[in-house]
Motif scaffolding. Sequence first.
Motif, PDB file in Angstrom:
ATOM      1  N   ARG A  57       3.568   7.888  -2.037  1.00 14.74           N
ATOM      2  CA  ARG A  57       3.665   6.531  -1.730  1.00 14.74           C
ATOM      3  C   ARG A  57       5.132   6.127  -0.931  1.00 14.74           C
ATOM      4  NH1 ARG A  57       6.166   3.114  -4.920  1.00 14.74           N
ATOM      5  NH2 ARG A  57       6.154   3.590  -7.254  1.00 14.74           N
ATOM      6  N   THR A  84      -2.308  -7.655   7.484  1.00 14.96           N
ATOM      7  CA  THR A  84      -2.767  -7.129   6.371  1.00 14.96           C
ATOM      8  C   THR A  84      -4.009  -6.707   6.017  1.00 14.96           C
ATOM      9  OG1 THR A  84      -2.974  -9.162   4.986  1.00 14.96           O
ATOM     10  CG2 THR A  84      -0.732  -8.177   4.962  1.00 14.96           C
ATOM     11  N   THR A 136       0.933  -1.032   0.098  1.00 12.40           N
ATOM     12  CA  THR A 136      -0.007   0.047  -0.096  1.00 12.40           C
ATOM     13  C   THR A 136       0.827   1.347  -0.031  1.00 12.40           C
ATOM     14  OG1 THR A 136      -0.082   0.291   2.530  1.00 12.40           O
ATOM     15  CG2 THR A 136      -1.415  -1.077   1.445  1.00 12.40           C
ATOM     16  N   SER A 182      -6.786   2.008   7.563  1.00 12.51           N
ATOM     17  CA  SER A 182      -5.352   1.645   7.747  1.00 12.51           C
ATOM     18  C   SER A 182      -4.922   0.245   8.025  1.00 12.51           C
ATOM     19  CB  SER A 182      -4.906   2.323   8.989  1.00 12.51           C
ATOM     20  OG  SER A 182      -4.902   3.641   8.997  1.00 12.51           O
ATOM     21  N   PRO A 183      -4.274  -0.240   7.621  1.00 12.63           N
ATOM     22  CA  PRO A 183      -3.816  -1.781   7.640  1.00 12.63           C
ATOM     23  C   PRO A 183      -3.591  -2.334   9.398  1.00 12.63           C
ATOM     24  CG  PRO A 183      -1.963  -0.630   6.835  1.00 12.63           C
ATOM     25  CD  PRO A 183      -2.982   0.307   6.898  1.00 12.63           C
TER      26      PRO A 183
END
Length: 275
Positions: A219, A121, A2, A136-137
Amino acid sequence: MTMFGPVLDVRPLFGQERRELLALLRSLSAEDWSRETVCPGWDVHDVVGHVLNDYVRRISGSRDGFGGAVFANDETLPRYLARVNDEFVRAARQFSPELMIELLAHLGPELDRLWEGFDLTGPAALDVSWAGPGPSPAWLDIAREYTEFWVHQQQIRDAVGRPGADGPELVRPVLDTFLRGLPHALGEVVRPHGTEVRVVVTGPPGGTWCAVSDAGRWRMAEPGGELAATVTVRPDDLWRLATRGITVTEARRRADAQGDPALIHAVTSLLAVVA
């Protein structure tokens, strides 16, 4: 992968961080427990009460599915959190230091078991607002909790003049977690695809973290793009800036920043919103 970069699994560190905390707390005098900390209005006893609240809140919510205190009318999330944290800390002033140590030692392993049951995850139980809007993870949520515990331990150590729990194995994951907020920090600054920003943290726990512009957003990435800005900071300055222990102005004075001023400004501003 991500926008937050690769998975960071801090779960093996909770026990070590807690052992350091409990050893510290058991060594404190009555006078030490009443020393003021960097947290406004909170002494050491209050900060320990806040950590205990975090343990209770996460076990109650994530293990037992208990919602806890409800929002007041028109209450924002920051005000809600400030209120419920303050309510618990005030109540915990009735707890002896010995009792709080016993509760942390008892609840800590239960919290560790809770983390072990998470799919890293999968979705977070509590989203990490300072890393960006949206989901959010789970690994980032858990890492955020690790930074919370470690930083509060350091605030206690600062208050009583007992440095420790500061080896690279404990510190680097804190820095790594905070720096996963880089994409969100840069979100309002539009730059061509492949533009790269680096944060270099000096010393044994340090390293290089990179964010790159990609299809209109930022990212986390490995270095190798078109470098536009570099901010070099010391570990201590980074985590204190990220938790409002020092001001943005002071952090910028201490840092070595080179390149695009707008990108530098964005990086050094967002890090200070981590609560």
